[in-house]
Design an enzyme around this catalytic site. Structure first.
Site: not given
Length: 342
Positions: A236, A265, A284
């Protein structure tokens, strides 16, 4: 016949075919939403019996407004979008899918490691600018004999440790919750975080995001890293203090970063990382494969079916303290999970 309202709070897939396949019971009304705020969540979910969640905030304010909810499942491993304490207090089961992408994330971390250390991405960019010269990749160091430091030593970093053995890397790890016997099984030495940052040539971050891990890699850690160190993050974004990382890269305290996740993000268009040749970015995507996506979505839906249709705790129950206030069956039909995720 009692019917149950199940809300998919938000989703970024082309359709919800896997969820629909699991929840095709006549007693289920599947509501497809795209909530972004607490207010939208409360409006759509107030009378829901179950929620399937991706990114929408399920805060205490939202949970307090839920009138019928019995279970919340989340796509993926992390449950940082959900107030677990508030859910447990209200007797709501929270479940995740912790085992759907272990190979994918380990493979992605390895891909980032190799791409950065062999300067594959950098060389490709230069060639496409008509610059055919290996010297643009200097310096490259031999991997064999160098040290990989794993921050966290759960299933994913354990898989990565196995995958790098043929490359000749020494592996150390920091994980205060990992038994020494487990590390010994993988031939990995457990060390302190400070020792890991001092010794590792490559650092790969695999810890979940909690209050305790937020910003755990920060200025103090970068200050003791080797100048040639590479840091990889497939966990993360907020686990790494981004401001401290930017400073470390700009001041050449470390050599580079390979990041699948960032603090905010999607990454903003003026972010300094976008101008840095020594930073590799992916969106991601470490979790993703066609197989992993199907498994994640099917298992998230199965967590709802467990509670609503089968009156049992979800297989991947996160807030186990809910058992003190909610009485459900402990038995699990493993065969159903296997069939639905094939």
């Amino acid at each position: 016949m009692k019917t149950f309202k199940v809300v998919v709070t938000d989703w970024e897939f082309e359709n919800l075919q896997y969820e629909e396949a699991v929840l095709q019971d006549k007693r289920i009304e599947l509501v497809k939403a795209q909530c972004r705020t607490e207010e939208e969540m409360i409006k759509v979910c107030r009378d829901a019996d179950a929620l399937i969640n991706q990114y929408a905030p399920i805060s205490k304010k939202v949970i307090d407004a839920l009138e019928n909810c019995k279970v919340i499942t989340r796509y993926g491993v992390g449950v940082n979008t959900i107030d677990l304490e508030a859910a447990a207090y209200k007797g709501i089961c929270v479940a995740n899918v912790p085992d759907y992408c272990m190979d994918e994330v380990a493979d992605h971390a390895l891909a980032l490691l190799l791409s950065w250390t062999r300067k594959v991405t950098l060389a490709n960019a230069y060639i496409k600018e008509d610059k055919w010269d290996f010297k643009v990749t200097r310096p490259i160091y031999r991997l064999r004999g160098r040290t990989l430091g794993l921050v966290g030593f759960g299933k994913i970093p354990q898989s990565l440790a196995e995958k790098v053995k043929p490359l000749g890397l020494e592996v150390i790890a920091y994980d205060p919750y990992c038994p020494k016997e487990t590390a010994d099984e993988f031939g990995v030495l457990l060390v302190s975080l400070e020792a890991l940052c001092e010794q590792a040539d490559i650092i790969s971050v695999h810890t979940p995001l909690t209050e305790g891990t937020k910003g755990m890699i920060s200025k103090a850690q970068f200050d003791v890293m080797k100048e040639e160190a590479l840091i990889i993050n497939t966990s993360r974004g907020p686990v790494i203090d981004e401001e401290a990382l930017i400073e470390a890269l700009q001041n050449k305290k470390i050599a580079g970063a390979a990041l699948d996740v960032v603090e905010e993000e999607p990454i903003r268009s003026d972010h300094p990382f976008l101008e840095m040749e020594n930073v590799i970015l992916t969106p991601h995507a470490a979790w993703y494969s066609e197989e992993a996506e199907k498994e994640m979505r099917s298992k998230a839906a199965m967590g709802v079916a467990d509670v609503l249709l089968h009156q049992q705790y979800p297989k991947y129950l996160v807030n186990k303290e809910v058992k003190e206030t909610t009485r459900l069956n402990e038995s699990l039909d493993q065969e159903r999970y296997a069939l639905l995720t094939k």
